[in-house]
Every structure is written in structure tokens, then in C-alpha cells.
Design a protein around this motif. Structure first.
Motif, PDB file in Angstrom:
ATOM      1  N   THR A 265      42.523  40.217  48.632  1.00 28.91           N
ATOM      2  CA  THR A 265      42.946  40.119  47.234  1.00 28.91           C
ATOM      3  C   THR A 265      42.853  41.473  46.521  1.00 28.91           C
ATOM      4  N   THR A 266      41.711  42.143  46.708  1.00 32.95           N
ATOM      5  CA  THR A 266      41.528  43.432  46.045  1.00 32.95           C
ATOM      6  C   THR A 266      42.476  44.464  46.662  1.00 32.95           C
ATOM      7  N   ILE A 267      42.627  44.414  48.008  1.00 32.20           N
ATOM      8  CA  ILE A 267      43.515  45.372  48.680  1.00 32.20           C
ATOM      9  C   ILE A 267      44.957  45.156  48.224  1.00 32.20           C
TER      10      ILE A 267
ATOM     11  N   THR B 184      49.218  45.377  36.678  1.00 31.18           N
ATOM     12  CA  THR B 184      49.368  45.251  38.131  1.00 31.18           C
ATOM     13  C   THR B 184      49.082  43.809  38.555  1.00 31.18           C
ATOM     14  N   LEU B 185      48.019  43.225  37.998  1.00 31.02           N
ATOM     15  CA  LEU B 185      47.682  41.825  38.325  1.00 31.02           C
ATOM     16  C   LEU B 185      48.732  40.858  37.783  1.00 31.02           C
ATOM     17  N   ARG B 186      49.326  41.196  36.639  1.00 34.56           N
ATOM     18  CA  ARG B 186      50.334  40.321  36.040  1.00 34.56           C
ATOM     19  C   ARG B 186      51.677  40.414  36.768  1.00 34.56           C
TER      20      ARG B 186
ATOM     21  N   ALA C 241      45.358  34.386  34.328  1.00 35.51           N
ATOM     22  CA  ALA C 241      45.925  33.353  35.208  1.00 35.51           C
ATOM     23  C   ALA C 241      45.976  33.821  36.660  1.00 35.51           C
ATOM     24  N   ALA C 242      45.872  35.129  36.888  1.00 31.89           N
ATOM     25  CA  ALA C 242      45.880  35.661  38.262  1.00 31.89           C
ATOM     26  C   ALA C 242      44.640  35.222  39.026  1.00 31.89           C
ATOM     27  N   PHE C 243      43.604  34.760  38.305  1.00 30.67           N
ATOM     28  CA  PHE C 243      42.342  34.402  38.953  1.00 30.67           C
ATOM     29  C   PHE C 243      42.116  32.897  39.028  1.00 30.67           C
ATOM     30  N   GLY C 244      43.131  32.100  38.732  1.00 34.43           N
ATOM     31  CA  GLY C 244      42.981  30.647  38.834  1.00 34.43           C
ATOM     32  C   GLY C 244      42.476  30.055  37.536  1.00 34.43           C
ATOM     33  N   PHE C 245      42.057  28.780  37.612  1.00 35.10           N
ATOM     34  CA  PHE C 245      41.778  28.016  36.385  1.00 35.10           C
ATOM     35  C   PHE C 245      40.597  27.068  36.572  1.00 35.10           C
ATOM     36  N   GLY C 246      39.984  26.713  35.458  1.00 35.23           N
ATOM     37  CA  GLY C 246      39.011  25.625  35.452  1.00 35.23           C
ATOM     38  C   GLY C 246      37.771  25.905  36.282  1.00 35.23           C
ATOM     39  N   ARG C 247      37.201  24.823  36.808  1.00 35.31           N
ATOM     40  CA  ARG C 247      35.908  24.949  37.489  1.00 35.31           C
ATOM     41  C   ARG C 247      35.980  25.774  38.765  1.00 35.31           C
ATOM     42  N   ARG C 248      37.172  25.838  39.382  1.00 34.75           N
ATOM     43  CA  ARG C 248      37.289  26.597  40.618  1.00 34.75           C
ATOM     44  C   ARG C 248      37.869  27.990  40.400  1.00 34.75           C
ATOM     45  N   ILE C 249      37.879  28.459  39.153  1.00 35.46           N
ATOM     46  CA  ILE C 249      38.379  29.817  38.894  1.00 35.46           C
ATOM     47  C   ILE C 249      37.616  30.823  39.753  1.00 35.46           C
ATOM     48  N   CYS C 250      38.272  31.907  40.100  1.00 41.78           N
ATOM     49  CA  CYS C 250      37.669  32.911  40.989  1.00 41.78           C
ATOM     50  C   CYS C 250      36.305  33.371  40.461  1.00 41.78           C
ATOM     51  N   PRO C 251      35.222  33.117  41.209  1.00 38.51           N
ATOM     52  CA  PRO C 251      33.909  33.561  40.746  1.00 38.51           C
ATOM     53  C   PRO C 251      33.724  35.074  40.906  1.00 38.51           C
ATOM     54  N   GLY C 252      34.647  35.700  41.655  1.00 35.94           N
ATOM     55  CA  GLY C 252      34.514  37.149  41.893  1.00 35.94           C
ATOM     56  C   GLY C 252      35.337  37.980  40.935  1.00 35.94           C
ATOM     57  N   ARG C 253      35.859  37.340  39.844  1.00 38.06           N
ATOM     58  CA  ARG C 253      36.824  38.074  39.017  1.00 38.06           C
ATOM     59  C   ARG C 253      36.231  39.281  38.303  1.00 38.06           C
TER      60      ARG C 253
ATOM     61  N   ALA D  26      35.599  36.759  52.331  1.00 39.35           N
ATOM     62  CA  ALA D  26      36.934  36.184  52.546  1.00 39.35           C
ATOM     63  C   ALA D  26      37.761  36.237  51.269  1.00 39.35           C
ATOM     64  N   GLY D  27      37.115  35.915  50.137  1.00 40.26           N
ATOM     65  CA  GLY D  27      37.843  35.848  48.871  1.00 40.26           C
ATOM     66  C   GLY D  27      38.099  37.214  48.262  1.00 40.26           C
ATOM     67  N   GLY D  28      37.282  38.196  48.641  1.00 41.28           N
ATOM     68  CA  GLY D  28      37.333  39.463  47.916  1.00 41.28           C
ATOM     69  C   GLY D  28      38.053  40.607  48.593  1.00 41.28           C
TER      70      GLY D  28
ATOM     71  N   GLY E 202      48.968  30.100  42.862  1.00 44.21           N
ATOM     72  CA  GLY E 202      47.566  29.709  42.835  1.00 44.21           C
ATOM     73  C   GLY E 202      47.056  29.336  44.220  1.00 44.21           C
ATOM     74  N   VAL E 203      46.013  28.539  44.251  1.00 50.30           N
ATOM     75  CA  VAL E 203      45.445  28.034  45.502  1.00 50.30           C
ATOM     76  C   VAL E 203      45.522  26.512  45.425  1.00 50.30           C
ATOM     77  N   ALA E 204      45.907  25.877  46.531  1.00 54.29           N
ATOM     78  CA  ALA E 204      46.123  24.426  46.511  1.00 54.29           C
ATOM     79  C   ALA E 204      44.841  23.667  46.183  1.00 54.29           C
ATOM     80  N   HIS E 205      44.974  22.649  45.331  1.00 57.34           N
ATOM     81  CA  HIS E 205      43.868  21.732  45.046  1.00 57.34           C
ATOM     82  C   HIS E 205      44.341  20.311  45.296  1.00 57.34           C
ATOM     83  N   GLN E 206      43.383  19.380  45.401  1.00 60.94           N
ATOM     84  CA  GLN E 206      43.732  17.985  45.657  1.00 60.94           C
ATOM     85  C   GLN E 206      42.958  17.094  44.698  1.00 60.94           C
TER      86      GLN E 206
HETATM   87  C1  HEM Z   1      42.077  41.083  42.499  1.00 58.91           C
HETATM   88  C2  HEM Z   1      41.176  40.395  43.189  1.00 58.91           C
HETATM   89  C3  HEM Z   1      41.096  38.889  43.219  1.00 58.91           C
HETATM   90  C4  HEM Z   1      42.019  37.932  42.863  1.00 58.91           C
HETATM   91  C5  HEM Z   1      43.424  38.133  42.300  1.00 58.91           C
HETATM   92  C6  HEM Z   1      41.395  36.637  43.128  1.00 58.91           C
HETATM   93  C7  HEM Z   1      42.019  35.412  42.870  1.00 58.91           C
HETATM   94  C8  HEM Z   1      41.464  34.196  43.187  1.00 58.91           C
HETATM   95  C9  HEM Z   1      42.116  32.909  42.973  1.00 58.91           C
HETATM   96  C10 HEM Z   1      43.506  32.698  42.359  1.00 58.91           C
HETATM   97  C11 HEM Z   1      41.273  31.953  43.418  1.00 58.91           C
HETATM   98  C12 HEM Z   1      41.532  30.431  43.400  1.00 58.91           C
HETATM   99  C13 HEM Z   1      41.077  29.854  42.073  1.00 58.91           C
HETATM  100  C14 HEM Z   1      41.503  28.418  41.896  1.00 58.91           C
HETATM  101  O1  HEM Z   1      41.315  27.641  42.838  1.00 58.91           O
HETATM  102  O2  HEM Z   1      42.014  28.077  40.821  1.00 58.91           O
HETATM  103  C15 HEM Z   1      40.072  32.616  43.915  1.00 58.91           C
HETATM  104  C16 HEM Z   1      38.982  31.967  44.452  1.00 58.91           C
HETATM  105  C17 HEM Z   1      37.866  32.609  44.944  1.00 58.91           C
HETATM  106  N1  HEM Z   1      37.572  33.954  44.864  1.00 58.91           N
HETATM  107 FE1  HEM Z   1      38.806  35.376  44.137  1.00 58.91          FE
HETATM  108  N2  HEM Z   1      40.135  36.841  43.618  1.00 58.91           N
HETATM  109  C18 HEM Z   1      39.904  38.199  43.685  1.00 58.91           C
HETATM  110  C19 HEM Z   1      38.744  38.829  44.091  1.00 58.91           C
HETATM  111  C20 HEM Z   1      37.605  38.187  44.504  1.00 58.91           C
HETATM  112  C21 HEM Z   1      36.347  38.844  44.823  1.00 58.91           C
HETATM  113  C22 HEM Z   1      36.087  40.359  44.712  1.00 58.91           C
HETATM  114  C23 HEM Z   1      35.495  37.869  45.256  1.00 58.91           C
HETATM  115  C24 HEM Z   1      34.043  37.950  45.694  1.00 58.91           C
HETATM  116  C25 HEM Z   1      33.287  39.003  45.595  1.00 58.91           C
HETATM  117  C26 HEM Z   1      36.203  36.602  45.190  1.00 58.91           C
HETATM  118  C27 HEM Z   1      35.698  35.387  45.554  1.00 58.91           C
HETATM  119  C28 HEM Z   1      36.343  34.171  45.450  1.00 58.91           C
HETATM  120  C29 HEM Z   1      35.802  32.909  45.925  1.00 58.91           C
HETATM  121  C30 HEM Z   1      34.453  32.700  46.617  1.00 58.91           C
HETATM  122  C31 HEM Z   1      36.752  31.924  45.607  1.00 58.91           C
HETATM  123  C32 HEM Z   1      36.658  30.415  45.869  1.00 58.91           C
HETATM  124  C33 HEM Z   1      36.093  29.700  44.646  1.00 58.91           C
HETATM  125  C34 HEM Z   1      36.119  28.183  44.782  1.00 58.91           C
HETATM  126  O3  HEM Z   1      36.927  27.665  45.531  1.00 58.91           O
HETATM  127  O4  HEM Z   1      35.319  27.521  44.102  1.00 58.91           O
HETATM  128  N3  HEM Z   1      37.479  36.839  44.713  1.00 58.91           N
HETATM  129  N4  HEM Z   1      40.220  33.984  43.751  1.00 58.91           N
END
Ligand code: HEM
Length: 167
Positions: A9-11, A63-65, A135-147, A4-6, A73-77
Motif C-alpha cells: 500500500t505504501t509502495i 496522490t492518495l485521492r 476514503a482511501a483508507f476505508g470506513f467504519g470499524r474496519r478502517i485502516c488502523p495503519g493510516r 501485510a497491510g502496510g 475498498g476491501v470486500a466485507h460481508q
Molecule cells: C498508503 C498506505 C495505506 C493505505 C492506502 C491503506 C488502506 C487500507 C484499506 C482501504 C483498508 C481496508 C479498510 C476497510 O476494510 O474498510 C486497510 C486495512 C488495513 N490496513 Fe491499511 N493502508 C495503508 C497502510 C497501512 C499501514 C502502514 C499499516 C500498518 C502499519 C496498515 C495496516 C492495515 C491493517 C492491519 C488492515 C486491516 C484492518 C481490519 O481488517 O480490521 N495499513 N488499509
């Protein structure tokens, strides 16, 4: 969650890359010139080529910038009351981060609205003093783990497309 996360976003990043290359053929040619020099024309780029392809890496960062996938970002509470710079943030408040403004900050970059990968380069190499696109990948403990997977996947896609075709 990884699926779902990957996917979108990548596309989205690759679609923005296509748009940028259509709008800026001279940038595409610069990247292709470096790829042809480093990789040659007999094979596709590999991950081990990344360090020697700073122009393609700069294209990915720009491109990401330029068009972040999540501009707000993604909503947090908040789970408890909090305070930030004198502002009371009540428990249960929804917090959004303006990632777009961080990535388009006029005090950090000149002409932030322009698509210009060279802002990430100095003497042809990635300039570590320039604010990254993190910053395109979020911040802190919930930063994108797939970055890391996202950066590697998008890099190899961009480098392979530029190596094999003209957009
Ligand atoms: C260019 C590609 C991507 C971008 C720009 C992106 C960006 C983000 C952002 C902004 C968030 C929210 C972070 C926050 O809450 O502060 C996020 C969360 C997440 N991303 Fe990505 N992402 C990308 C690719 C991926 C890939 C490839 C994967 C997995 C293989 C992935 C898995 C996840 C997951 C599981 C979360 C939820 C993390 C959580 O809520 O703890 N993402 N991503």
C-alpha cells in the motif's frame, strides 16, 4: 497484519507519487521551492516540519485521492440482514465500497481526474473545508488502523525525496 497491510500500500502510493512528479515537473518545483525555504539544504525534512510544508502534504493527499490504492475498498460481508435507503441487504452479502467515485466526485471537486495538489490548499495552507482523501483508507470499524503511520511514512518519504533529488 501490519506488514501485510502496510507494505504494498505504501509502495503503491510512492510509485504513484513518482508518476505524478514525472508528469508534472512544475508541481515538483513548487514543492521543492517550499522545502528549500523551510528546511534549507543542510538537512533532510523532519516530522516537525510537516505543518510548515503544506505543499508536500497536499501532494500526499492528492496522490492518495488521484490513484487510490484500493479503488473498490476491501470486500466485507454482512453478518445479519440489513437495510440501506430502502434496499434489502441479505445476511452473507458481499459489500464493496466505491472509494474511487467518492474520491473523484465531480460535485465535490472541479476536474477530479486531473492531478492537482492545489485543490487541497487555500492561501498556501491546507484548506480544511475541502473533502479529505480519507476514503482511501476505508470506513467504519474496519478502517485502516495503519493510516497515521502510512500518512507520516509517506509524507517523510515524499518530502525527503523532493529535498534531495529531482525526479
Ligand atoms: C498508503 C498506505 C495505506 C493505505 C492506502 C491503506 C488502506 C487500507 C484499506 C482501504 C483498508 C481496508 C479498510 C476497510 O476494510 O474498510 C486497510 C486495512 C488495513 N490496513 Fe491499511 N493502508 C495503508 C497502510 C497501512 C499501514 C502502514 C499499516 C500498518 C502499519 C496498515 C495496516 C492495515 C491493517 C492491519 C488492515 C486491516 C484492518 C481490519 O481488517 O480490521 N495499513 N488499509
Amino acid at each position: 497484519m501490519a506488514f501485510a497491510g502496510g507494505t504494498d500500500t505504501t509502495i503503491s502510493t510512492i510509485q504513484t507519487f513518482f508518476l505524478a512528479m514525472v508528469l508534472h515537473p512544475e508541481i515538483q518545483m513548487n514543492a521543492q521551492e517550499q522545502i528549500d525555504k523551510v528546511v534549507g539544504r543542510d538537512r533532510l525534512p523532519e516530522f516537525s516540519d510537516l505543518v510548515r510544508l503544506p505543499y508536500a502534504e497536499a501532494i500526499l493527499k492528492e496522490t492518495l485521492r488521484w490513484q487510490p490504492v484500493f479503488p473498490m475498498g476491501v470486500a466485507h460481508q454482512t453478518t445479519t440482514d440489513d437495510e440501506y435507503k430502502g434496499c434489502h441487504i441479505p445476511k452473507g452479502a458481499m459489500v464493496m465500497v466505491n472509494a474511487w467515485s467518492i474520491l473523484n466526485d465531480e460535485t465535490a471537486d472541479s476536474d477530479p481526474l486531473a492531478y492537482n495538489p492545489e485543490r487541497f490548499l487555500k492561501n498556501g495552507q491546507i484548506d480544511p473545508t475541502v473533502r479529505d482523501c480519507a476514503a482511501a483508507f476505508g470506513f467504519g470499524r474496519r478502517i485502516c488502523p495503519g493510516r497515521y503511520m502510512a500518512l507520516n511514512g509517506a509524507f517523510i518519504t515524499i518530502a525527503s525525496i523532493l529535498s534531495a533529488s529531482d525526479i
